[in-house]
Design a protein around this motif. Structure first.
Motif, mmCIF file in Angstrom:
data_model
loop_
_atom_site.group_PDB
_atom_site.id
_atom_site.type_symbol
_atom_site.label_atom_id
_atom_site.label_comp_id
_atom_site.label_asym_id
_atom_site.label_seq_id
_atom_site.Cartn_x
_atom_site.Cartn_y
_atom_site.Cartn_z
ATOM 1 N N LYS A 112 -95.841 -89.626 33.356
ATOM 2 C CA LYS A 112 -94.311 -89.201 33.330
ATOM 3 C C LYS A 112 -94.109 -88.115 34.343
ATOM 4 C CE LYS A 112 -94.036 -90.960 28.504
ATOM 5 N NZ LYS A 112 -93.726 -90.886 27.267
ATOM 6 N N ASP A 169 -80.627 -101.310 25.375
ATOM 7 C CA ASP A 169 -81.626 -99.998 25.156
ATOM 8 C C ASP A 169 -82.364 -100.093 23.730
ATOM 9 O OD1 ASP A 169 -82.917 -97.734 25.415
ATOM 10 O OD2 ASP A 169 -81.357 -96.540 26.144
ATOM 11 N N VAL A 196 -82.162 -99.905 34.869
ATOM 12 C CA VAL A 196 -83.194 -99.022 34.336
ATOM 13 C C VAL A 196 -82.235 -97.727 34.595
ATOM 14 C CG1 VAL A 196 -85.046 -97.170 34.759
ATOM 15 C CG2 VAL A 196 -85.299 -99.861 35.353
ATOM 16 N N LEU A 212 -81.683 -91.892 34.293
ATOM 17 C CA LEU A 212 -82.204 -90.906 35.440
ATOM 18 C C LEU A 212 -81.316 -89.509 35.463
ATOM 19 C CD1 LEU A 212 -83.472 -93.621 36.093
ATOM 20 C CD2 LEU A 212 -83.514 -92.787 38.556
ATOM 21 N N PRO A 216 -85.660 -86.641 33.093
ATOM 22 C CA PRO A 216 -85.672 -88.088 32.766
ATOM 23 C C PRO A 216 -87.071 -88.360 32.665
ATOM 24 C CG PRO A 216 -85.449 -87.145 35.219
ATOM 25 C CD PRO A 216 -85.146 -86.026 34.401
ATOM 26 N N ASN A 217 -87.245 -89.614 31.777
ATOM 27 C CA ASN A 217 -88.538 -89.841 31.344
ATOM 28 C C ASN A 217 -88.719 -91.321 31.375
ATOM 29 O OD1 ASN A 217 -90.946 -90.008 30.292
ATOM 30 N ND2 ASN A 217 -90.143 -89.817 28.016
ATOM 31 N N VAL A 218 -88.899 -91.710 32.632
ATOM 32 C CA VAL A 218 -88.827 -93.102 33.264
ATOM 33 C C VAL A 218 -90.265 -93.299 33.766
ATOM 34 C CG1 VAL A 218 -87.900 -95.031 34.535
ATOM 35 C CG2 VAL A 218 -86.323 -93.348 33.574
ATOM 36 N N GLU A 219 -90.906 -94.311 33.244
ATOM 37 C CA GLU A 219 -92.253 -94.693 33.923
ATOM 38 C C GLU A 219 -91.927 -95.240 35.347
ATOM 39 O OE1 GLU A 219 -94.153 -97.523 31.489
ATOM 40 O OE2 GLU A 219 -94.048 -96.124 29.780
ATOM 41 N N LYS A 265 -91.687 -98.836 36.157
ATOM 42 C CA LYS A 265 -90.229 -99.435 35.830
ATOM 43 C C LYS A 265 -89.154 -98.783 36.928
ATOM 44 C CE LYS A 265 -90.932 -99.782 30.936
ATOM 45 N NZ LYS A 265 -90.337 -99.503 29.425
ATOM 46 N N LEU A 266 -89.307 -97.600 37.133
ATOM 47 C CA LEU A 266 -88.431 -97.164 38.280
ATOM 48 C C LEU A 266 -88.345 -97.762 39.673
ATOM 49 C CD1 LEU A 266 -86.486 -94.576 38.363
ATOM 50 C CD2 LEU A 266 -88.307 -93.484 39.525
ATOM 51 N N ILE A 312 -80.731 -98.826 39.259
ATOM 52 C CA ILE A 312 -81.324 -97.455 38.914
ATOM 53 C C ILE A 312 -80.064 -96.720 38.588
ATOM 54 C CG2 ILE A 312 -83.973 -97.370 39.618
ATOM 55 C CD1 ILE A 312 -82.934 -95.234 41.789
#
Length: 515
Positions: free
Chosen positions: A5, A367, A455, A458, A463-466, A469-470, A476
Motif C-alpha cells: 500500500k 463499494d 476504482v 484516490l 489513498p489506500n488502493v492496491e 487495481k489502480l 480511476i
C-alpha cells in the motif's frame, strides 16, 4: 501476494498509532518517577531500621515488603481514579476535593513535581491528579485532530490561484480572439450530437483543467475516438472559459459540445423543481454545518470524517445535483456514460454502450466498504423500515445510464419526495450530499458493473488502493477532497492525472501550472 500500500497510508497509520500511544506513554512518564521516589523514600527509611545494612537496602529495593505495599497502594489508587466518571468531569471534581476547592490542577510534569514535593500528597491524590492531567491531554489531542482535519478540508475546498488564472486568461481570450468563439461543434458535426449510434459522454463541471483531462484521457485510450461525443455542461460563469479552451485546443477526432445552463429552455415545472431541490440541499448543508459548530468538533468517531463533507461546495452546487435531471438535459439521447470531472480514463470505454443493463436504469460499481449505515441514520424509523443498513452503496462518477428506461420510471420524482421527507424530518435521515437520496431513488434499478470499471477513493487524504487495481482500473476516480490539482492531493497518485495535462500549453504555462 497483494501489492504494497502507499507510503502515505503507512505514515498515516504510524501517526495514528503514536497518537493512540501518547496517553499511555505520558502515564508511565508521570507514574514511574513518582513511584521511584516514593519507593526510594520507603527503602531508605527501612534501611535506617536495618542498621544501614547494604544487604538490607538491596533486599527492600528489589522485592521487600515496603515496595510491595507501595505497589498495592498505587494499584488501588489508580483503580479508584479510573472509576471516576469522565462524563461528569469527575477528574476535575476529585482534584477540587483533594485541593480544597481549587479549580486548577497541575498542567505539566514540572507543575506536578512542584506540587507534590511542596505539599507531600499521598498516592491517592497523585493518581487522581495524574488521571485528570491525562484526560485533559487527551481532550486537547482530540480537539487538535479535529482542527487539523478541519483546516485540511478547508484547504482542499478552495480554488487554487493557478486554476483561477487559467479561467481568467481563457475568458479574456474568448473576448478578443474569434477562434476562441468558434462554434462547438462545427456545423458539419452538429448531427452527431443526437446520433444514437455514437458513444455519448456527459460531464457536468465548471473546472476547465479537469474537463480537459477527462476528454484527453478518454480520447487517448479509445479504440475508436471518432465515435466519441462529449457533452460538457457548465454554468454561466465558466461558459466562456470552457468554450475558449476547447475551441483553441480542438480535439481532432472526437466531437465536443460546450453548453451553458443559461442556454437551456426548460418547462416552468422543471425550473421550479430544480430550484426546490437546490434550496433543500442548501438547508441540509446549513443544518449539518451548524451542528458541527455547536459541537465544536470535540468528538470524532469512526466515520465522522464524513461530516466534514458538508464544507464542500459540491453539496450546494447546481452542476453536482443536476445529474438527477439527465433525461431533461439530454432529451434526444437514449444512453450516456456519465463521468465526474475528477476522473482519469485508462481503458477503452466503448463496450459500456453495448452493455445489456437487463432493464435497469444505471450501471455502477458497488463499494463493499461503504454500507448504507455509513450514509443513512438508521435510528430513524423512516430509514430503518425502508432500507437495509448492510447493503453496499454504489459509486457515482463513472456510470452508464439508460435514459430511455429512466423516462419510464419515477426516479426523479422519488428523489424529490425523499428530499422533502428529509426536510420535514429535521434533516435527520442522512448526511449531506447527492448520493444518499439517489441510492433510494435508484433502488432495485442498478446493474452491477465489474469493479475494474471504476476504482474510487484516490481523493482521500491517504489513498489506500492496491497497485494492481489502480493500474487495471478503466476509470480511476479522485473521489474525496484531495483533488489532484490541489496541493492537498497525494503525490503518489496525482501523477496519474497530471500526465494528461499538456504542461507546454501556453495558458497552462502562463498560469504556473507545473504538476
Amino acid at each position: 501476494m497483494k501489492a504494497k500500500k502507499s507510503s502515505a497510508a503507512a505514515v498515516g497509520r504510524r501517526l495514528a498509532y503514536r497518537a493512540a500511544m501518547l496517553p499511555a506513554v505520558l502515564m508511565l512518564g508521570l507514574v514511574l518517577p513518582f513511584l521511584f521516589v516514593r519507593t526510594a523514600f520507603l527503602v531508605l527509611e527501612s534501611a535506617a531500621l536495618c542498621s544501614s545494612s547494604i544487604g538490607c537496602v538491596r533486599w527492600r529495593l528489589f522485592g521487600g515488603s515496603d515496595a510491595a505495599l507501595v505497589r498495592e497502594e498505587l494499584t488501588r489508587a489508580l483503580l479508584e481514579a479510573a472509576s471516576i466518571n469522565e462524563d461528569d468531569d469527575g477528574s476535575r471534581i476529585g482534584i477540587e476535593k483533594v485541593k480544597g476547592g481549587s479549580n486548577r490542577g497541575p498542567i505539566s510534569f514540572k507543575d506536578l513535581v512542584r506540587d507534590f514535593t511542596s505539599n507531600r500528597h499521598d498516592i491517592k491524590t497523585f493518581a487522581i491528579t495524574t488521571k485528570a492531567m491525562i484526560d485533559n491531554m487527551e481532550r486537547l489531542v482530540q480537539r487538535a485532530k479535529w482542527h487539523e482535519s478541519m483546516y485540511w478540508h478547508l484547504a482542499a475546498h478552495g480554488v487554487p490561484s493557478r486554476l483561477h488564472c487559467l479561467s481568467l486568461k481563457l475568458a479574456e481570450e474568448y473576448a478578443v480572439n474569434a477562434v476562441a468563439r468558434s462554434p462547438l461543434p462545427l456545423p458539419q458535426h452538429v448531427y452527431r450530437l443526437s446520433d444514437p449510434f455514437l458513444n455519448h459522454i456527459v460531464l457536468l463541471t465548471d473546472n476547465v483543467l479537469a474537463a480537459s483531462v477527462v476528454v484527453s484521457s478518454a480520447v487517448k485510450t479509445s479504440s475508436n475516438p471518432e465515435r466519441l461525443v462529449f457533452h460538457v455542461v457548465t454554468d454561466k460563469k465558466s461558459y466562456t472559459s470552457m468554450h475558449s479552451w476547447f475551441s483553441v485546443n480542438k480535439i481532432p477526432s472526437a466531437v465536443v459540445e460546450i453548453k451553458g445552463l443559461q442556454q437551456y429552455d426548460w418547462p416552468h415545472e422543471v425550473n421550479v423543481a430544480v430550484k426546490d431541490m437546490l434550496e433543500i440541499h442548501q438547508q441540509i448543508r446549513n443544518h449539518h454545518h451548524r451542528r458541527m459548530i455547536e459541537e465544536d468538533f470535540e468528538f470524532m468517531k469512526e466515520h465522522d470524517h464524513y461530516r466534514t463533507d458538508v464544507l464542500s461546495q459540491s453539496c450546494v452546487s447546481l452542476l453536482n445535483h443536476l445529474r438527477i435531471y439527465l433525461p431533461e438535459l439530454f432529451p434526444d439521447l437514449d444512453k450516456v456514460v456519465f463521468l465526474d470531472d475528477d476522473v482519469v480514463v485508462q481503458r477503452d470505454l466503448s463496450s459500456l454502450w453495448d452493455l445489456d443493463l437487463n432493464e435497469k436504469v444505471v450501471g455502477a460499481v458497488f463499494d463493499p466498504c461503504c454500507k448504507y449505515e455509513d450514509y443513512f441514520n438508521f435510528s430513524n424509523p423512516i430509514i430503518s423500515s425502508n432500507l437495509d443498513q448492510h447493503r453496499c452503496g454504489w459509486l457515482y462518477g463513472m456510470n452508464i445510464f439508460d435514459l430511455k428506461q429512466w423516462r419510464k420510471s419515477n426516479i426523479t420524482a422519488t428523489y424529490q419526495e425523499w428530499l422533502k421527507l428529509n426536510l420535514n424530518s429535521g434533516y435527520t435521515l442522512w448526511r449531506s450530499g447527492a448520493l444518499p437520496p439517489a441510492l433510494i431513488a435508484f433502488e432495485k434499478l442498478v446493474h452491477h458493473l465489474d469493479p475494474s470499471w471504476h476504482v474510487a477513493g484516490l481523493g482521500q487524504r491517504y489513498p489506500n488502493v492496491e497497485k494492481d487495481k489502480l493500474e487495471g482500473g478503466a476509470v480511476i476516480h479522485f473521489s474525496g477532497p484531495a483533488k489532484p490539482w490541489l496541493e492537498t492531493g497525494s503525490p503518489e497518485v496525482s501523477s496519474l492525472w497530471y500526465r494528461h495535462v499538456n504542461l507546454s500549453n501556453e495558458y497552462i504555462a502562463r498560469c504556473g501550472i507545473t504538476g
